[in-house]
Design an enzyme around this catalytic site. Sequence first.
Site, PDB file in Angstrom:
ATOM      1  CG  MET A 188       1.957  -4.109 -13.588  1.00  0.00           C
ATOM      2  SD  MET A 188       3.704  -2.957 -12.534  1.00  0.00           S
ATOM      3  CE  MET A 188       3.741  -3.501 -10.848  1.00  0.00           C
ATOM      4  CB  SER A 209       6.203  10.966  -3.483  1.00  0.00           C
ATOM      5  OG  SER A 209       4.750  10.096  -4.169  1.00  0.00           O
ATOM      6  CG  HIS A 236      -0.750  -1.361  -5.066  1.00  0.00           C
ATOM      7  ND1 HIS A 236      -1.523  -0.851  -6.390  1.00  0.00           N
ATOM      8  CD2 HIS A 236       0.838  -1.495  -5.654  1.00  0.00           C
ATOM      9  CE1 HIS A 236      -1.584  -1.448  -7.358  1.00  0.00           C
ATOM     10  NE2 HIS A 236       0.596  -1.160  -7.292  1.00  0.00           N
ATOM     11  CG  HIS A 284      -0.622  -2.988 -10.376  1.00  0.00           C
ATOM     12  ND1 HIS A 284       0.715  -2.016 -10.430  1.00  0.00           N
ATOM     13  CD2 HIS A 284      -0.327  -3.117 -12.074  1.00  0.00           C
ATOM     14  CE1 HIS A 284       0.286  -1.332 -11.844  1.00  0.00           C
ATOM     15  NE2 HIS A 284      -0.386  -2.377 -12.389  1.00  0.00           N
ATOM     16  N   GLY A 296       3.095   5.351  -1.996  1.00  0.00           N
ATOM     17  CA  GLY A 296       4.464   5.018  -2.359  1.00  0.00           C
ATOM     18  C   GLY A 296       5.546   5.953  -1.441  1.00  0.00           C
ATOM     19  CG  ASP A 326       3.660  -2.369  -7.540  1.00  0.00           C
ATOM     20  OD1 ASP A 326       4.201  -1.836  -6.966  1.00  0.00           O
ATOM     21  OD2 ASP A 326       2.356  -2.219  -8.232  1.00  0.00           O
ATOM     22  CG  MET A 352      -0.162   2.250 -14.448  1.00  0.00           C
ATOM     23  SD  MET A 352       0.348   1.804 -12.961  1.00  0.00           S
ATOM     24  CE  MET A 352       1.915   2.450 -12.635  1.00  0.00           C
ATOM     25  N   GLY A 383       6.418  -0.113 -13.667  1.00  0.00           N
ATOM     26  CA  GLY A 383       7.931  -0.830 -12.690  1.00  0.00           C
ATOM     27  C   GLY A 383       9.055  -0.579 -12.095  1.00  0.00           C
ATOM     28  CG  ASP A 431       0.896   1.727  -9.411  1.00  0.00           C
ATOM     29  OD1 ASP A 431       0.316   1.005  -9.338  1.00  0.00           O
ATOM     30  OD2 ASP A 431       1.272   3.133  -8.623  1.00  0.00           O
ATOM     31  N   GLY A 432       1.696   5.678  -8.705  1.00  0.00           N
ATOM     32  CA  GLY A 432       3.087   6.450  -9.189  1.00  0.00           C
ATOM     33  C   GLY A 432       3.000   7.903  -8.764  1.00  0.00           C
ATOM     34  CB  SER A 490       3.514   1.145  -3.442  1.00  0.00           C
ATOM     35  OG  SER A 490       4.274   0.599  -4.055  1.00  0.00           O
ATOM     36  CG  MET A 525       6.441  -5.251 -11.306  1.00  0.00           C
ATOM     37  SD  MET A 525       7.873  -4.188 -11.108  1.00  0.00           S
ATOM     38  CE  MET A 525       6.731  -2.633 -10.385  1.00  0.00           C
TER      39      MET A 525
HETATM   40  C1  DX5 Z   1       4.894   1.939 -10.407  1.00  0.00           C
HETATM   41  C2  DX5 Z   1       4.618   0.791  -9.148  1.00  0.00           C
HETATM   42  C3  DX5 Z   1       3.795   2.049  -8.350  1.00  0.00           C
HETATM   43  C4  DX5 Z   1       5.329   1.959  -7.139  1.00  0.00           C
HETATM   44  C5  DX5 Z   1       4.537   3.524  -6.676  1.00  0.00           C
HETATM   45  O1  DX5 Z   1       5.213   0.770 -11.291  1.00  0.00           O
HETATM   46  O2  DX5 Z   1       3.503   0.209  -9.381  1.00  0.00           O
HETATM   47  O3  DX5 Z   1       3.076   1.147  -7.548  1.00  0.00           O
HETATM   48  O4  DX5 Z   1       5.310   1.710  -6.326  1.00  0.00           O
HETATM   49  O5  DX5 Z   1       5.484   4.289  -5.932  1.00  0.00           O
HETATM   50  P1  DX5 Z   1       6.428   5.382  -5.521  1.00  0.00           P
HETATM   51  O6  DX5 Z   1       4.662   6.059  -5.126  1.00  0.00           O
HETATM   52  O7  DX5 Z   1       7.458   5.862  -5.642  1.00  0.00           O
HETATM   53  O8  DX5 Z   1       6.044   6.703  -7.429  1.00  0.00           O
HETATM   54 ZN    ZN Z   2       1.116  -0.575  -8.919  1.00  0.00          ZN
END
Ligand code: DX5
Ligand code: ZN
Length: 221
Positions: free
Chosen positions: A68, A200, A33, A66, A198, A35, A137, A142, A176-177, A8, A37
């Site tokens: 959102m 983690s 990836h 992605h 991401g 994101d 998800m 977010g 994702d997440g 991400s 938003m």
């Molecule tokens: C959250 C995003 C994820 C996020 C993942 O809405 O869509 O892509 O960046 O990050 P981690 O691994 O920290 O949850």
């Molecule tokens: Zn995402």
Amino acid sequence: MKKMISPSLMCGRIANYPHTLDVFAKTGIEYLHVDVMDGDFVPNLQFGTDTVRQLRGMSNIPLDIHLMIERPEDKLAWFDIQPGEYVSVHAESTKHLQKCLAMIRERGGKPMAAINPATPFLMLENVLGDLDGILVMTVNPGFAGQKLIPATLEKVRELRVYLDARGYTETDIEVDGNVSFENARLLADAGANIFVAGTSSVYKRDLRLEDAIAQMRKSIE
Ligand code: DX5
Ligand code: ZN
């Protein structure tokens, strides 16, 4: 199915992108990836259309965009979708999901439907033939740094069985997440095959990027 890693980009530091993207290329990362938003569908703002365009010029790794955003059908044309890119739209964000998936396909993209933790995957029952992947998800979208919602593990397991039983054995399941090394193992065993990496996992502060990627590979194989 091939297990793939999609780091991400919102979790990485922009100043480090040249180095980060170079390491991703050298370590065979399959997707980036991105994101997007709009501050409406989710309470955060990330990556506009110009940034997405610039990212394409920084790496040959295909994007995994992605979306959102509300009413994606009105905005898909803004993204100049390239062949081979995954583009996911949230089933909750449009009245016209099938139209969105068809628009992505028409532009050479790989259509993906994303569903929030509370959304049953049965909502996608009538568009399974219109998509290449489903994004489950594992947190509420977010923000990075959240904790995986335990019920989403069983949801992935049931979705894999559901798809395979209907002959959709090649449909990707992306998660994702909070896909940590431990969670990635559990999610892979449940049937996921694309892992959004991401804070983690791949971006863990105490690990060199190359080592974190190698550990992620081990977790999902
Ligand atoms: C959250 C995003 C994820 C996020 C993942 O809405 O869509 O892509 O960046 O990050 P981690 O691994 O920290 O949850
Ligand atoms: Zn995402």
